[in-house]
Design a protein around this motif. Structure first.
Motif, PDB file in Angstrom:
ATOM      1  N   LEU A   1      61.413  23.115  10.532  1.00  0.00           N
ATOM      2  CA  LEU A   1      60.618  24.315  10.767  1.00  0.00           C
ATOM      3  C   LEU A   1      61.039  24.996  12.069  1.00  0.00           C
ATOM      4  O   LEU A   1      61.191  26.220  12.121  1.00  0.00           O
ATOM      5  N   ILE A   2      61.274  24.217  13.111  1.00  0.00           N
ATOM      6  CA  ILE A   2      61.689  24.788  14.394  1.00  0.00           C
ATOM      7  C   ILE A   2      63.063  25.430  14.269  1.00  0.00           C
ATOM      8  O   ILE A   2      63.289  26.536  14.767  1.00  0.00           O
ATOM      9  N   ASN A   3      63.987  24.772  13.553  1.00  0.00           N
ATOM     10  CA  ASN A   3      65.326  25.321  13.355  1.00  0.00           C
ATOM     11  C   ASN A   3      65.260  26.625  12.574  1.00  0.00           C
ATOM     12  O   ASN A   3      65.968  27.579  12.873  1.00  0.00           O
ATOM     13  N   MET A   4      64.382  26.679  11.589  1.00  0.00           N
ATOM     14  CA  MET A   4      64.235  27.859  10.748  1.00  0.00           C
ATOM     15  C   MET A   4      63.641  29.014  11.560  1.00  0.00           C
ATOM     16  O   MET A   4      64.067  30.154  11.439  1.00  0.00           O
ATOM     17  N   ILE A   5      62.663  28.735  12.392  1.00  0.00           N
ATOM     18  CA  ILE A   5      61.970  29.779  13.139  1.00  0.00           C
ATOM     19  C   ILE A   5      62.812  30.301  14.299  1.00  0.00           C
ATOM     20  O   ILE A   5      62.772  31.480  14.615  1.00  0.00           O
ATOM     21  N   GLN A   6      63.619  29.460  14.923  1.00  0.00           N
ATOM     22  CA  GLN A   6      64.351  29.905  16.099  1.00  0.00           C
ATOM     23  C   GLN A   6      65.500  30.843  15.765  1.00  0.00           C
ATOM     24  O   GLN A   6      66.043  31.488  16.651  1.00  0.00           O
ATOM     25  N   ARG A   7      65.852  30.970  14.523  1.00  0.00           N
ATOM     26  CA  ARG A   7      66.885  31.916  14.135  1.00  0.00           C
ATOM     27  C   ARG A   7      66.266  33.310  14.109  1.00  0.00           C
ATOM     28  O   ARG A   7      65.240  33.532  13.493  1.00  0.00           O
ATOM     29  N   LYS A   8      66.914  34.249  14.756  1.00  0.00           N
ATOM     30  CA  LYS A   8      66.338  35.587  14.882  1.00  0.00           C
ATOM     31  C   LYS A   8      66.216  36.291  13.536  1.00  0.00           C
ATOM     32  O   LYS A   8      65.293  37.060  13.325  1.00  0.00           O
ATOM     33  N   GLN A   9      67.124  35.996  12.596  1.00  0.00           N
ATOM     34  CA  GLN A   9      67.004  36.647  11.289  1.00  0.00           C
ATOM     35  C   GLN A   9      65.764  36.182  10.530  1.00  0.00           C
ATOM     36  O   GLN A   9      65.213  36.943   9.738  1.00  0.00           O
ATOM     37  N   SER A  10      65.296  34.977  10.782  1.00  0.00           N
ATOM     38  CA  SER A  10      64.048  34.524  10.163  1.00  0.00           C
ATOM     39  C   SER A  10      62.877  35.339  10.680  1.00  0.00           C
ATOM     40  O   SER A  10      61.971  35.697   9.923  1.00  0.00           O
ATOM     41  N   ILE A  11      62.897  35.664  11.963  1.00  0.00           N
ATOM     42  CA  ILE A  11      61.842  36.494  12.538  1.00  0.00           C
ATOM     43  C   ILE A  11      61.914  37.904  11.966  1.00  0.00           C
ATOM     44  O   ILE A  11      60.890  38.493  11.619  1.00  0.00           O
ATOM     45  N   TYR A  12      63.134  38.447  11.827  1.00  0.00           N
ATOM     46  CA  TYR A  12      63.288  39.776  11.239  1.00  0.00           C
ATOM     47  C   TYR A  12      62.776  39.812   9.801  1.00  0.00           C
ATOM     48  O   TYR A  12      62.113  40.766   9.391  1.00  0.00           O
ATOM     49  N   LEU A  13      63.102  38.785   9.041  1.00  0.00           N
ATOM     50  CA  LEU A  13      62.647  38.724   7.650  1.00  0.00           C
ATOM     51  C   LEU A  13      61.131  38.621   7.569  1.00  0.00           C
ATOM     52  O   LEU A  13      60.491  39.284   6.740  1.00  0.00           O
ATOM     53  N   PHE A  14      60.549  37.815   8.434  1.00  0.00           N
ATOM     54  CA  PHE A  14      59.097  37.661   8.448  1.00  0.00           C
ATOM     55  C   PHE A  14      58.418  38.986   8.807  1.00  0.00           C
ATOM     56  O   PHE A  14      57.459  39.400   8.151  1.00  0.00           O
ATOM     57  N   LEU A  15      58.923  39.662   9.829  1.00  0.00           N
ATOM     58  CA  LEU A  15      58.343  40.944  10.237  1.00  0.00           C
ATOM     59  C   LEU A  15      58.499  42.003   9.149  1.00  0.00           C
ATOM     60  O   LEU A  15      57.589  42.801   8.908  1.00  0.00           O
ATOM     61  N   ALA A  16      59.651  42.007   8.461  1.00  0.00           N
ATOM     62  CA  ALA A  16      59.868  42.966   7.368  1.00  0.00           C
ATOM     63  C   ALA A  16      58.869  42.723   6.239  1.00  0.00           C
ATOM     64  O   ALA A  16      58.312  43.672   5.678  1.00  0.00           O
TER      65      ALA A  16
END
Length: 184
Positions: A12-27
């Motif tokens: 979960l930490i590895n998945m969240i720390q990637r900036k594209q995961s944050i971009y996808l979540f925000l989108a």
């Protein structure tokens, strides 16, 4: 139970720390917001309608909208697919090529959303009502008299930009992995 929790936490930490995961979540969150605000109103001499993502509502008392409930289904489907794919794509963090294909597909869906609205829905609803589309809506804050303006068409645009940034992040990760493989 402790072994499962300790195993899932680094993933979960590895998945969240990637900036594209944050971009996808925000989108995905931004596209989810479009469900709660009216897209446009069409006030004309024949009828007055408000277009939501899930329905077309008549503002004239006693007059029902003559549009089928399936009329709005293409827009609803596109936004729903973008939301679902954005959340699902986050979990493909180890499969960057699949993730990149899904992100590019979501960008295409958002572009189709814009084209479908501006070249199909707006024209039909303007013809039905005899008026033009207006986009000035807001969310009223109860008991304060404050109205926060919401421009629903900016939200998918920002979402498309976030998806583009996610694709750039995925490409950068792929380049980094390929360069590390060459060094081995």
């Amino acid at each position: 139970v402790t072994g499962v929790q300790t195993c899932a936490l680094p993933i979960l930490i590895n998945m969240i720390q990637r900036k594209q995961s944050i971009y996808l979540f925000l989108a995905a969150i931004l596209m989810l917001i479009t469900f709660f605000a009216p897209m446009a109103s069409f006030i004309g001499e024949y009828n007055s309608l408000v277009l939501y993502l899930y329905k077309v509502e008549s503002l004239v008392p006693g007059i029902e909208s003559q549009l089928s409930p399936y009329f709005i289904l293409p827009l609803l489907t596109i936004v729903s697919l973008v939301i679902i794919f954005a959340f699902v794509t986050i979990f493909f963090y180890k499969r960057r090529r699949i993730q990149l294909i899904l992100v590019r597909f979501m960008i295409l869906l958002v572009l189709i959303y814009f084209g479908l609205y501006f070249f199909h829905y707006q024209e039909i609803l303007e013809n039905i009502t005899g008026g033009y589309a207006t986009f000035e809506y807001g969310i009223n804050i109860p008991n304060s008299g404050i109205q926060i303006p919401v421009i629903v068409f900016v939200i998918p645009l920002v979402s498309a930009i976030l998806l583009f940034m996610a694709s750039r992040g995925i490409l950068n990760d792929e380049k980094l992995i390929q360069s590390a493989d060459r060094l081995r």
